[in-house]
Design an enzyme around this catalytic site. Sequence first.
Site, PDB file in Angstrom:
ATOM      1  N   ARG A  90     -22.939  49.660   2.774  1.00  0.00           N
ATOM      2  CA  ARG A  90     -22.993  48.396   2.777  1.00  0.00           C
ATOM      3  C   ARG A  90     -22.271  47.461   2.004  1.00  0.00           C
ATOM      4  O   ARG A  90     -21.966  46.366   1.870  1.00  0.00           O
ATOM      5  CB  ARG A  90     -24.799  48.228   2.781  1.00  0.00           C
ATOM      6  CG  ARG A  90     -25.070  46.494   2.589  1.00  0.00           C
ATOM      7  CD  ARG A  90     -26.445  46.463   2.438  1.00  0.00           C
ATOM      8  NE  ARG A  90     -26.796  45.196   2.564  1.00  0.00           N
ATOM      9  CZ  ARG A  90     -28.040  44.694   2.586  1.00  0.00           C
ATOM     10  NH1 ARG A  90     -29.282  45.424   2.550  1.00  0.00           N
ATOM     11  NH2 ARG A  90     -28.305  43.275   2.643  1.00  0.00           N
ATOM     12  N   ASN A 144     -29.202  47.581  12.681  1.00  0.00           N
ATOM     13  CA  ASN A 144     -27.997  46.338  12.609  1.00  0.00           C
ATOM     14  C   ASN A 144     -26.923  46.989  12.943  1.00  0.00           C
ATOM     15  O   ASN A 144     -26.576  48.074  12.750  1.00  0.00           O
ATOM     16  CB  ASN A 144     -28.069  45.433  11.419  1.00  0.00           C
ATOM     17  CG  ASN A 144     -29.492  44.460  11.452  1.00  0.00           C
ATOM     18  OD1 ASN A 144     -29.413  43.957  12.310  1.00  0.00           O
ATOM     19  ND2 ASN A 144     -30.011  44.293  10.286  1.00  0.00           N
ATOM     20  N   CYS A 164     -35.755  41.963  16.005  1.00  0.00           N
ATOM     21  CA  CYS A 164     -35.393  41.184  14.827  1.00  0.00           C
ATOM     22  C   CYS A 164     -36.563  40.533  14.469  1.00  0.00           C
ATOM     23  O   CYS A 164     -37.296  40.351  14.913  1.00  0.00           O
ATOM     24  CB  CYS A 164     -34.294  40.411  15.207  1.00  0.00           C
ATOM     25  SG  CYS A 164     -33.530  39.572  13.600  1.00  0.00           S
ATOM     26  N   HIS A 194     -28.939  37.489  15.142  1.00  0.00           N
ATOM     27  CA  HIS A 194     -28.305  36.819  14.037  1.00  0.00           C
ATOM     28  C   HIS A 194     -27.512  35.533  14.430  1.00  0.00           C
ATOM     29  O   HIS A 194     -26.649  35.354  13.747  1.00  0.00           O
ATOM     30  CB  HIS A 194     -27.504  37.892  13.245  1.00  0.00           C
ATOM     31  CG  HIS A 194     -28.589  38.925  12.598  1.00  0.00           C
ATOM     32  ND1 HIS A 194     -28.209  39.632  11.681  1.00  0.00           N
ATOM     33  CD2 HIS A 194     -29.936  38.813  12.714  1.00  0.00           C
ATOM     34  CE1 HIS A 194     -29.248  40.325  11.124  1.00  0.00           C
ATOM     35  NE2 HIS A 194     -30.261  39.903  11.776  1.00  0.00           N
ATOM     36  N   TYR A 244     -28.722  32.886   9.211  1.00  0.00           N
ATOM     37  CA  TYR A 244     -27.215  33.297   9.438  1.00  0.00           C
ATOM     38  C   TYR A 244     -26.235  32.481   9.992  1.00  0.00           C
ATOM     39  O   TYR A 244     -25.103  32.743   9.777  1.00  0.00           O
ATOM     40  CB  TYR A 244     -27.380  34.544  10.641  1.00  0.00           C
ATOM     41  CG  TYR A 244     -27.970  35.837  10.093  1.00  0.00           C
ATOM     42  CD1 TYR A 244     -27.413  36.739   9.265  1.00  0.00           C
ATOM     43  CD2 TYR A 244     -29.457  36.092  10.271  1.00  0.00           C
ATOM     44  CE1 TYR A 244     -27.960  37.909   8.780  1.00  0.00           C
ATOM     45  CE2 TYR A 244     -30.099  37.266   9.645  1.00  0.00           C
ATOM     46  CZ  TYR A 244     -29.531  38.077   8.937  1.00  0.00           C
ATOM     47  OH  TYR A 244     -29.999  39.277   8.582  1.00  0.00           O
TER      48      TYR A 244
END
Length: 421
Positions: A90, A144, A164, A194, A244
């Site tokens: 990440r 995700n 989500c 998102h 987002y």
Amino acid sequence: MKLAVVGGGSTYTPELIDGFARLRDTLPIEELILVDPALDRLELVGGLARRIFAKQGHPGRITTTDDLDAGVEGADAVLLQLRVGGQAARNEDETWPLECGCVGQETTGAGGLAKALRTVPVVLDIAERVRRANPDAWIIDFTNPVGIVTRALLQAGHKAVGLCNVAIGFQRKFAGMLGVSPSDVHLDHVGLNHLTWETGVRLGGPEGENVLPKLLAEHGDTLADTLRLPRDILDRLGVVPSYYLRYFYAHDEVVRELGTKPSRAAEVAEMERELLKMYGDPELDEKPELLAKRGGAYYSEAAVDLAASLLGGGGSTYQVVNTYNRGTLPFLPDDAVIEVQAAVGHAGATPLPVAPVDPLYAGLMANVTAYEDLALEAALRGGRERVFRALLAHPLVGQYAYAKGLTDRLIAHNREHLAWA
């Protein structure tokens, strides 16, 4: 009822456990299996999970295992919450895109594509093993990028619904502003995972009064601060975008900000080290306050509600989920995965009708859906050219020079996770 959590060694799992314990009348779990290959983390998390159940008087049994096949055997539902490559991967997703002047984020843009390429093959392997162990089991995906992962699962014929926490977070926030119970708030929530907008906030159900104009008038400054967008943008849009959307509406501003501070992954990694120390304390029998900063607020409540609706024998409930479009948004393909209110029951999720969508939002949805088509193709079949095409299609990339540079960096940073590379 037996549930399995794949990725059960996550530091976030105690939030899920707390929800299972508090809402045991909604979801009466007899056995909960936490599955994770990281046995050291798993034992710490599992120990705290048992203490939480014991403190709250939950009669269910919690077991841990690193054997996926044994863990999902006989499960009525399997929750997926895994991160292939961990926080280290990440961290890279959030940093190397900045070298090309693009947003570095783990679920959208180039970083989101990297995560999809690492994740889809792993999730499909898990899902196939779940199907062999119990073909009637539901798969609830919180991994995700949820939209792409859920689409991969559905296309492979799995019984899957994506989840989500953005919608339930807004529901709770709006309920607090209105002074009502969250169950009284129904969202006109539309978009892709998102990439969503709250186009209405209704009291009492889908046909209730729309109080969104009132919320924007009386609480617009608070909402703008929460979303880190100018108040006048909310007033001009007349809707509440998810946070987002800032990556799209203020891309260059966000890139400048991200270049001046440590990545979110670095912050979370430090938080996880501290949480794991806490979890090892045999006196700790509740989720620590620090966990609230980890992310994923209200996920446990959303997961309980979804699992209860899928596994229960009663009627349908209204929930925001990720599922096939099936004509709900006529400007998208039927097999696109959208995030909208749906009637959820034992047979799965059926999207509720959606009012015509403003072209300002429909156009961006169509663009990102095209990217997701190409991203899934790259995840399933691999290849440098497929990665390049997906990046070129993404509205946060869009220029061939950026797409070329990002393709090189994505492959270089993820080679160990890409069989074709």
